[in-house]
Write an enzyme that holds these catalytic residues in place. Structure first.
Site, PDB file in Angstrom:
ATOM      1  N   SER A  25      18.629 -14.298 -38.133  1.00 14.59           N
ATOM      2  CA  SER A  25      19.911 -13.897 -37.555  1.00 14.59           C
ATOM      3  C   SER A  25      20.244 -14.825 -36.394  1.00 14.59           C
ATOM      4  O   SER A  25      19.524 -14.882 -35.399  1.00 14.59           O
ATOM      5  CB  SER A  25      19.845 -12.457 -37.055  1.00 14.59           C
ATOM      6  N   HIS A  66      21.817 -15.318 -41.621  1.00 14.27           N
ATOM      7  CA  HIS A  66      22.484 -14.054 -41.294  1.00 14.27           C
ATOM      8  C   HIS A  66      23.382 -14.237 -40.064  1.00 14.27           C
ATOM      9  O   HIS A  66      22.917 -14.653 -38.997  1.00 14.27           O
ATOM     10  CB  HIS A  66      21.412 -12.985 -41.040  1.00 14.27           C
ATOM     11  N   ASP A 117      25.963 -12.447 -37.488  1.00 19.15           N
ATOM     12  CA  ASP A 117      26.398 -11.149 -36.963  1.00 19.15           C
ATOM     13  C   ASP A 117      27.721 -11.275 -36.214  1.00 19.15           C
ATOM     14  O   ASP A 117      27.762 -11.821 -35.115  1.00 19.15           O
ATOM     15  CB  ASP A 117      25.336 -10.606 -36.005  1.00 19.15           C
ATOM     16  N   MET A 133      30.610  -9.401 -34.269  1.00 17.13           N
ATOM     17  CA  MET A 133      30.838  -8.130 -33.554  1.00 17.13           C
ATOM     18  C   MET A 133      32.162  -8.170 -32.810  1.00 17.13           C
ATOM     19  O   MET A 133      32.474  -9.182 -32.172  1.00 17.13           O
ATOM     20  CB  MET A 133      29.718  -7.905 -32.538  1.00 17.13           C
ATOM     21  N   HIS A 177      27.598 -10.569 -41.668  1.00 14.84           N
ATOM     22  CA  HIS A 177      27.496  -9.133 -41.397  1.00 14.84           C
ATOM     23  C   HIS A 177      28.600  -8.745 -40.409  1.00 14.84           C
ATOM     24  O   HIS A 177      28.511  -9.049 -39.226  1.00 14.84           O
ATOM     25  CB  HIS A 177      26.085  -8.869 -40.823  1.00 14.84           C
ATOM     26  N   MET A 213      30.376  -6.410 -38.116  1.00 15.22           N
ATOM     27  CA  MET A 213      30.356  -5.167 -37.338  1.00 15.22           C
ATOM     28  C   MET A 213      31.716  -5.084 -36.654  1.00 15.22           C
ATOM     29  O   MET A 213      31.861  -5.290 -35.444  1.00 15.22           O
ATOM     30  CB  MET A 213      29.186  -5.204 -36.342  1.00 15.22           C
ATOM     31  N   MET A 263      20.635  -0.730 -41.878  1.00 15.67           N
ATOM     32  CA  MET A 263      20.428  -1.026 -40.453  1.00 15.67           C
ATOM     33  C   MET A 263      19.198  -0.263 -39.965  1.00 15.67           C
ATOM     34  O   MET A 263      19.146   0.966 -40.060  1.00 15.67           O
ATOM     35  CB  MET A 263      21.641  -0.608 -39.622  1.00 15.67           C
ATOM     36  N   GLY A 319      24.556  -3.840 -32.832  1.00 15.34           N
ATOM     37  CA  GLY A 319      25.177  -4.298 -31.585  1.00 15.34           C
ATOM     38  C   GLY A 319      24.350  -5.304 -30.811  1.00 15.34           C
ATOM     39  O   GLY A 319      24.908  -6.164 -30.152  1.00 15.34           O
ATOM     40  N   PHE A 320      23.033  -5.192 -30.900  1.00 12.28           N
ATOM     41  CA  PHE A 320      22.189  -6.064 -30.082  1.00 12.28           C
ATOM     42  C   PHE A 320      20.928  -6.469 -30.828  1.00 12.28           C
ATOM     43  O   PHE A 320      20.391  -5.669 -31.608  1.00 12.28           O
ATOM     44  CB  PHE A 320      21.787  -5.349 -28.785  1.00 12.28           C
ATOM     45  N   GLY A 329      16.841  -7.646 -30.617  1.00  8.91           N
ATOM     46  CA  GLY A 329      15.686  -7.311 -29.776  1.00  8.91           C
ATOM     47  C   GLY A 329      15.412  -5.826 -29.581  1.00  8.91           C
ATOM     48  O   GLY A 329      14.709  -5.452 -28.648  1.00  8.91           O
ATOM     49  N   ASP A 377      17.796  -4.862 -41.544  1.00  9.02           N
ATOM     50  CA  ASP A 377      18.241  -5.629 -40.372  1.00  9.02           C
ATOM     51  C   ASP A 377      17.966  -4.860 -39.083  1.00  9.02           C
ATOM     52  O   ASP A 377      18.521  -3.786 -38.868  1.00  9.02           O
ATOM     53  CB  ASP A 377      19.747  -5.884 -40.536  1.00  9.02           C
ATOM     54  N   GLY A 378      17.118  -5.461 -38.238  1.00  9.26           N
ATOM     55  CA  GLY A 378      16.915  -4.924 -36.896  1.00  9.26           C
ATOM     56  C   GLY A 378      15.471  -4.552 -36.598  1.00  9.26           C
ATOM     57  O   GLY A 378      14.862  -3.744 -37.299  1.00  9.26           O
ATOM     58  N   GLY A 379      14.925  -5.208 -35.588  1.00  6.46           N
ATOM     59  CA  GLY A 379      13.590  -4.834 -35.106  1.00  6.46           C
ATOM     60  C   GLY A 379      12.435  -5.289 -35.978  1.00  6.46           C
ATOM     61  O   GLY A 379      11.323  -4.782 -35.846  1.00  6.46           O
ATOM     62  N   GLY A 390      15.940 -11.697 -36.004  1.00  5.00           N
ATOM     63  CA  GLY A 390      16.595 -12.498 -34.978  1.00  5.00           C
ATOM     64  C   GLY A 390      15.598 -12.939 -33.927  1.00  5.00           C
ATOM     65  O   GLY A 390      15.105 -14.065 -33.932  1.00  5.00           O
ATOM     66  N   SER A 391      15.254 -12.020 -33.029  1.00  2.04           N
ATOM     67  CA  SER A 391      14.365 -12.397 -31.925  1.00  2.04           C
ATOM     68  C   SER A 391      13.003 -12.868 -32.426  1.00  2.04           C
ATOM     69  O   SER A 391      12.411 -13.776 -31.842  1.00  2.04           O
ATOM     70  CB  SER A 391      14.229 -11.246 -30.928  1.00  2.04           C
TER      71      SER A 391
HETATM   72  C1  DX5 Z   1      22.146  -6.122 -34.764  1.00  3.88           C
HETATM   73  C2  DX5 Z   1      22.275  -7.257 -35.735  1.00  3.88           C
HETATM   74  C3  DX5 Z   1      20.986  -7.886 -36.123  1.00  3.88           C
HETATM   75  C4  DX5 Z   1      20.208  -8.488 -34.986  1.00  3.88           C
HETATM   76  C5  DX5 Z   1      18.753  -8.445 -35.348  1.00  3.88           C
HETATM   77  O1  DX5 Z   1      23.359  -5.467 -34.683  1.00  3.88           O
HETATM   78  O2  DX5 Z   1      22.895  -6.807 -36.918  1.00  3.88           O
HETATM   79  O3  DX5 Z   1      21.156  -8.809 -37.181  1.00  3.88           O
HETATM   80  O4  DX5 Z   1      20.580  -9.809 -34.701  1.00  3.88           O
HETATM   81  O5  DX5 Z   1      18.017  -8.857 -34.262  1.00  3.88           O
HETATM   82  P1  DX5 Z   1      16.480  -8.489 -34.103  1.00  3.88           P
HETATM   83  O6  DX5 Z   1      15.765  -9.052 -35.297  1.00  3.88           O
HETATM   84  O7  DX5 Z   1      16.101  -9.150 -32.823  1.00  3.88           O
HETATM   85  O8  DX5 Z   1      16.390  -6.997 -34.046  1.00  3.88           O
HETATM   86 ZN    ZN Z   2      22.966  -8.160 -38.694  1.00  2.50          ZN
END
Ligand code: DX5
Ligand code: ZN
Length: 221
Positions: A8, A33, A35, A37, A68, A70, A139, A144-145, A147, A177-179, A199-200
């Protein structure tokens, strides 16, 4: 079926995007990916159409642009994302009314159509459009964020989506997606996902090493 890591871009170094993208391409990343927003559907604003356009133009089709959205009422922007070069356009079930119809319009425009659900949304509420979806994005954090911490219960949705795909001979890919990180990626793969967004876990410190470590686990699972 092959499993893929989709980095991401939200966690990339935007000052150094070209270098980061070159590393991803060297490491044979297929899905990128993106994102988007809008500050309305989620309490954050990221990047949008010009950035995607520029990535498409300068990466010589190396990546499948997994976009993606949002964004509230995503149907307003379908043509803009098509023209920017999005390959997959994923909308949120919670962001529009007639989400099945929006998926059909995305497909008519020649893109793959994805549907996403927030952690608190019952997965059964999208049953009616599973037959036309090319991708379902679960999700595993509140959108939204980057990490944030992975929400375990969302894996039940992955299991459900696999059962539904099998039973009804549906064709969608399952993405999460996420964490996601080096500790939980094996469990996530074993639950039955096809595409793992990170992402992170990809962009912190050594990107190449992170991708190699994550891919080792993803390919074995
Ligand atoms: C959150 C995004 C994710 C985000 C994932 O709203 O949709 O794609 O970038 O980031 P990590 O992998 O750090 O949770
Ligand atoms: Zn995403």
């Amino acid at each position: 079926m092959n499993k893929y890591l989709a980095p991401s871009l939200l966690s990339a170094n935007f000052y150094n995007l070209k270098d980061d993208l070159n590393v991803l391409s060297d490491e044979n990343i297929k899905y990128l990916h993106l994102d988007v927003m809008d500050g309305m559907f989620v309490p954050n604003i990221s990047f949008g159409i010009p950035v995607i356009n520029s990535i498409k133009k300068h990466t010589n089709e190396s990546f499948i642009l997994d976009t993606h959205l949002m964004v509230e009422r995503p149907e307003r922007y379908i043509m803009d994302f098509k023209n920017a070069g999005a390959d997959i356009l994923t909308i949120h079930k919670e962001a529009t009314i007639d989400f099945c119809e929006v998926l059909s319009i995305i497909k008519e425009q020649g893109m793959k159509a994805g549907i996403s659900v927030n952690p608190e949304t019952d997965i059964k509420t999208i049953d009616e459009c599973l037959g036309i979806a090319d991708l379902v994005l679960v999700m595993s954090v509140h959108p939204g964020f980057g990490g944030q911490k992975f929400i375990e219960e969302t894996l039940e949705k992955v299991v459900y989506l696999n059962e539904m795909r099998e039973k009804n001979n549906h064709k969608y890919l399952i993405e999460i997606d996420g964490g996601i990180n080096i500790e939980n990626v094996e469990k996530v793969c074993k639950a039955g996902v096809d595409i793992v967004v990170a992402g992170s876990a990809v962009f912190k410190n050594d990107i190449r090493k992170n991708i190699m470590q994550l891919n080792n686990i993803i390919n074995e699972a």
